[in-house]
Write a protein that holds these residues in place. Structure first.
Motif, PDB file in Angstrom:
ATOM      1  N   UNK A 155     -19.969   4.756  -5.031  1.00  0.00           N
ATOM      2  CA  UNK A 155     -19.870   6.007  -4.289  1.00  0.00           C
ATOM      3  C   UNK A 155     -19.332   5.845  -2.884  1.00  0.00           C
ATOM      4  N   UNK A 156     -19.213   4.610  -2.404  1.00  0.00           N
ATOM      5  CA  UNK A 156     -18.708   4.374  -1.041  1.00  0.00           C
ATOM      6  C   UNK A 156     -17.403   3.576  -1.035  1.00  0.00           C
ATOM      7  N   UNK A 157     -17.244   2.675  -1.987  1.00  0.00           N
ATOM      8  CA  UNK A 157     -16.060   1.822  -2.060  1.00  0.00           C
ATOM      9  C   UNK A 157     -15.194   2.252  -3.244  1.00  0.00           C
ATOM     10  N   UNK A 158     -13.884   2.074  -3.088  1.00  0.00           N
ATOM     11  CA  UNK A 158     -12.939   2.383  -4.156  1.00  0.00           C
ATOM     12  C   UNK A 158     -11.929   1.252  -4.288  1.00  0.00           C
ATOM     13  N   UNK A 180     -10.897   0.171  -0.617  1.00  0.00           N
ATOM     14  CA  UNK A 180     -11.169   1.166   0.414  1.00  0.00           C
ATOM     15  C   UNK A 180     -12.683   1.238   0.595  1.00  0.00           C
ATOM     16  N   UNK A 181     -13.138   0.970   1.812  1.00  0.00           N
ATOM     17  CA  UNK A 181     -14.567   0.929   2.094  1.00  0.00           C
ATOM     18  C   UNK A 181     -14.902   2.037   3.076  1.00  0.00           C
ATOM     19  N   UNK A 182     -15.700   2.995   2.633  1.00  0.00           N
ATOM     20  CA  UNK A 182     -16.112   4.119   3.463  1.00  0.00           C
ATOM     21  C   UNK A 182     -17.621   4.091   3.666  1.00  0.00           C
ATOM     22  N   UNK A 183     -18.072   4.846   4.654  1.00  0.00           N
ATOM     23  CA  UNK A 183     -19.515   4.932   4.957  1.00  0.00           C
ATOM     24  C   UNK A 183     -20.124   3.541   5.056  1.00  0.00           C
TER      25      UNK A 183
END
Length: 128
Positions: A66-69, A82-85
């Motif tokens: 849910x945070x990384x793609x 892609x690393x978010x939050x």
């Protein structure tokens, strides 16, 4: 000489984002699954994500879902994360890995011993 070269690491505040890249040289991994692992000081290498050779199938570690793609450039031996939050517990050295044998992701899974080619790693530090 076969190499995987990671880039994109750095220092970021909690809640921020980073995008890692991994490019292969010396041979093509366009028909191979590629993945990401990470290792924090004093801890074992941890599975982050893996993507199939055609980009259709991907798996994630529970701590990053849910945070990384993970994604890849089609027909290229290049994979992205892609690393978010981001959280402080995401801090560590991030390694790109590939399976030269072309096995499916369902077989490779989260076991680092199933991957036979590794990059040198890129440091990601998340400050609180």
């Amino acid at each position: 000489q076969v190499q995987l070269v990671e880039s994109g690491g750095g220092l970021v505040q909690a809640g921020g984002s980073l995008r890692l890249s991994c490019a292969a040289s010396g041979r093509s991994f366009s028909r191979s699954a590629m993945g990401w692992f990470r290792q924090a000081p004093g801890k074992e290498r941890e599975f982050v994500a893996v993507i199939s050779w055609n980009g259709v199938t991907s798996y994630y570690g529970d701590s990053v879902k849910g945070r990384f793609t993970i994604s890849r450039a089609m027909a290229k031996s290049t994979v992205y994360l892609q690393m978010d939050s981001l959280k402080p517990e995401d801090t560590g050295v991030y390694y790109c890995a590939a399976d030269g044998g072309g096995r499916p992701v369902a077989v490779l899974g989260a076991n680092p011993s199933n991957y036979d080619t590794w990059g040198q790693g890129t440091q990601v530090t998340v400050s609180s």
